[in-house]
Design an enzyme around this catalytic site. Structure first.
Site, PDB file in Angstrom:
ATOM      1  N   TYR A  35      -6.362  -2.517  12.440  1.00 43.74           N
ATOM      2  CA  TYR A  35      -6.304  -2.744  10.988  1.00 43.74           C
ATOM      3  C   TYR A  35      -7.475  -3.611  10.528  1.00 43.74           C
ATOM      4  O   TYR A  35      -8.169  -3.293   9.562  1.00 43.74           O
ATOM      5  CB  TYR A  35      -4.962  -3.399  10.653  1.00 43.74           C
ATOM      6  N   SER A  87      -8.706  -7.196   2.819  1.00 48.18           N
ATOM      7  CA  SER A  87      -7.691  -8.132   3.300  1.00 48.18           C
ATOM      8  C   SER A  87      -8.363  -9.405   3.779  1.00 48.18           C
ATOM      9  O   SER A  87      -9.548  -9.388   4.153  1.00 48.18           O
ATOM     10  CB  SER A  87      -6.934  -7.502   4.479  1.00 48.18           C
TER      11      SER A  87
HETATM   12  P1  NAP Z   1       2.529  -0.590   0.916  1.00 45.79           P
HETATM   13  O1  NAP Z   1       3.598  -1.263   0.153  1.00 45.79           O
HETATM   14  O2  NAP Z   1       2.768  -0.108   2.288  1.00 45.79           O
HETATM   15  O3  NAP Z   1       1.973   0.618   0.002  1.00 45.79           O
HETATM   16  C1  NAP Z   1       0.929   1.422   0.473  1.00 45.79           C
HETATM   17  C2  NAP Z   1       0.829   2.654  -0.392  1.00 45.79           C
HETATM   18  O4  NAP Z   1      -0.232   3.471   0.146  1.00 45.79           O
HETATM   19  C3  NAP Z   1       2.099   3.502  -0.332  1.00 45.79           C
HETATM   20  O5  NAP Z   1       2.368   4.058  -1.588  1.00 45.79           O
HETATM   21  C4  NAP Z   1       1.731   4.563   0.682  1.00 45.79           C
HETATM   22  O6  NAP Z   1       2.442   5.774   0.537  1.00 45.79           O
HETATM   23  C5  NAP Z   1       0.271   4.788   0.363  1.00 45.79           C
HETATM   24  N1  NAP Z   1      -0.387   5.458   1.460  1.00 45.79           N
HETATM   25  C6  NAP Z   1      -0.428   5.065   2.764  1.00 45.79           C
HETATM   26  N2  NAP Z   1      -1.021   6.010   3.499  1.00 45.79           N
HETATM   27  C7  NAP Z   1      -1.357   7.017   2.663  1.00 45.79           C
HETATM   28  C8  NAP Z   1      -1.976   8.266   2.829  1.00 45.79           C
HETATM   29  N3  NAP Z   1      -2.353   8.712   4.051  1.00 45.79           N
HETATM   30  N4  NAP Z   1      -2.181   9.049   1.748  1.00 45.79           N
HETATM   31  C9  NAP Z   1      -1.789   8.643   0.540  1.00 45.79           C
HETATM   32  N5  NAP Z   1      -1.186   7.472   0.309  1.00 45.79           N
HETATM   33  C10 NAP Z   1      -0.961   6.670   1.366  1.00 45.79           C
HETATM   34  O7  NAP Z   1       1.251  -1.537   1.063  1.00 45.79           O
HETATM   35  P2  NAP Z   1       0.686  -2.707   0.112  1.00 45.79           P
HETATM   36  O8  NAP Z   1       1.096  -3.990   0.703  1.00 45.79           O
HETATM   37  O9  NAP Z   1       0.953  -2.418  -1.305  1.00 45.79           O
HETATM   38  O10 NAP Z   1      -0.866  -2.542   0.434  1.00 45.79           O
HETATM   39  C11 NAP Z   1      -1.799  -2.130  -0.524  1.00 45.79           C
HETATM   40  C12 NAP Z   1      -3.183  -2.541  -0.059  1.00 45.79           C
HETATM   41  O11 NAP Z   1      -3.241  -3.958   0.097  1.00 45.79           O
HETATM   42  C13 NAP Z   1      -3.580  -1.949   1.295  1.00 45.79           C
HETATM   43  O12 NAP Z   1      -4.944  -1.591   1.260  1.00 45.79           O
HETATM   44  C14 NAP Z   1      -3.380  -3.108   2.245  1.00 45.79           C
HETATM   45  O13 NAP Z   1      -4.185  -2.993   3.388  1.00 45.79           O
HETATM   46  C15 NAP Z   1      -3.779  -4.267   1.365  1.00 45.79           C
HETATM   47  N6  NAP Z   1      -3.255  -5.568   1.789  1.00 45.79           N
HETATM   48  C16 NAP Z   1      -1.894  -5.761   1.877  1.00 45.79           C
HETATM   49  C17 NAP Z   1      -1.421  -7.007   2.286  1.00 45.79           C
HETATM   50  C18 NAP Z   1       0.062  -7.277   2.405  1.00 45.79           C
HETATM   51  O14 NAP Z   1       0.427  -8.297   3.021  1.00 45.79           O
HETATM   52  N7  NAP Z   1       0.926  -6.476   1.823  1.00 45.79           N
HETATM   53  C19 NAP Z   1      -2.321  -8.032   2.596  1.00 45.79           C
HETATM   54  C20 NAP Z   1      -3.686  -7.786   2.495  1.00 45.79           C
HETATM   55  C21 NAP Z   1      -4.139  -6.546   2.091  1.00 45.79           C
HETATM   56  P3  NAP Z   1       3.649   6.128   1.552  1.00 45.79           P
HETATM   57  O15 NAP Z   1       4.598   4.975   1.514  1.00 45.79           O
HETATM   58  O16 NAP Z   1       4.176   7.370   0.962  1.00 45.79           O
HETATM   59  O17 NAP Z   1       3.015   6.314   2.897  1.00 45.79           O
END
Ligand code: NAP
Length: 244
Positions: free
Chosen positions: A149, A136
């Site tokens: 985080y 991130s």
């Molecule tokens: P998201 O929409 O919340 O999706 C996260 C996914 O990870 C979901 O499918 C979730 O499943 C799964 N997950 C979470 N905990 C888990 C666990 N214990 N075991 C297995 N699966 C798990 O998040 P996203 O925005 O796509 O984020 C993806 C990546 O991008 C992450 O690493 C995040 O830190 C990074 N990121 C995101 C942003 C942002 O603004 N969105 C910015 C910078 C970096 P469940 O829903 O079933 O828990």
């Protein structure tokens, strides 16, 4: 630039929703055999309906023993995207043990564990590989309430560099992508108030948040041979935020 992963097997964690789901789909479209790993069974069912032939594994990656059971015998994997993460926002003085433990177990420890499984398999086969850790912008430049985080993602940066050093000799590359806000479920938690979102966008030189596909494109590039000389590094998908 044409990227093809035909003949390769990819594993994506957190593939149930958001960036992980779209990454799994894009890898499949680019010819990879994909193993999608996530926590909610419904997401895995809908993904395998949407993408017939995609392998799905339902497991809580915060549970070491369950992960070992689910992924220990997963077989050959050439490309790994460590994407699963949770975001718990708390002021530093109110950070709880539970939030700390869950965040580090999912966001960091699972990266150690799944990467070990995949890298050991690659080394045994003598095959080259590529790993992308989804980090991130806040690993490098953070905000109030992000102590836990950001710490998980900061540690991920360091881990990426160590893995690149140790695994390079085995032709395994390891890199990060570092997005700014993407309006997935997680991104919506960062900016629930539209006024805060507008203020954040103002500070980004490109004046917008990232789209899921912006992140997916960078992940696919780093996984591919087009990034053959890049390891221990990463791509900022931050609209220029860190340049300002
Ligand atoms: P998201 O929409 O919340 O999706 C996260 C996914 O990870 C979901 O499918 C979730 O499943 C799964 N997950 C979470 N905990 C888990 C666990 N214990 N075991 C297995 N699966 C798990 O998040 P996203 O925005 O796509 O984020 C993806 C990546 O991008 C992450 O690493 C995040 O830190 C990074 N990121 C995101 C942003 C942002 O603004 N969105 C910015 C910078 C970096 P469940 O829903 O079933 O828990």
């Amino acid at each position: 630039m044409h990227i093809s992963f035909t003949g390769l097997r990819a594993l994506v964690t957190g593939a149930g929703k958001g960036i992980g789901r779209e990454t799994a789909k894009a890898l499949r479209e680019a010819g990879a055999q994909v193993v999608a790993v996530s926590r909610t069974q419904e997401d895995m069912v809908s993904l395998s309906k949407e993408c017939p032939g995609m392998e799905t594994v339902c497991v809580d990656l915060g549970d070491w023993e369950a992960t070992e059971k689910a992924l220990g015998g997963i077989g050959p994997v050439d490309l790994l995207v460590n994407n699963a993460a949770v975001l718990v926002l708390q002021p530093f003085l109110e950070v709880t043990k539970e939030a700390f433990d869950t965040s580090f177990d999912v966001n960091l420890r699972s990266v150690f564990q799944v990467s070990q499984i995949v890298a050991r398999g690659l080394i045994e086969r003598g095959a080259p590989g590529s790993i992308v850790n989804v980090s991130s912008k806040v690993a490098l430049c953070t905000l109030p309430n992000f102590a836990t985080y950001s710490s998980t993602k900061g540690a991920m940066e360091t881990l990426t560099r160590v893995m690149a050093q140790e695994l390079g000799v085995h032709k395994i590359r390891v890199n990060t992508v570092n997005p700014t806000v993407v309006l997935t479920n997680m991104g919506k938690k960062v900016c629930p108030d539209p006024r805060d979102a507008a203020a954040m966008k103002k500070r980004i030189p490109l004046k917008k948040f990232a789209e899921v596909e912006d992140v997916v494109h960078s992940i696919l590039f780093l996984l591919s041979d087009k990034a053959a000389m890049t390891t221990g590094s990463g791509i900022l998908v931050d609209g220029g935020y860190l340049a300002s």
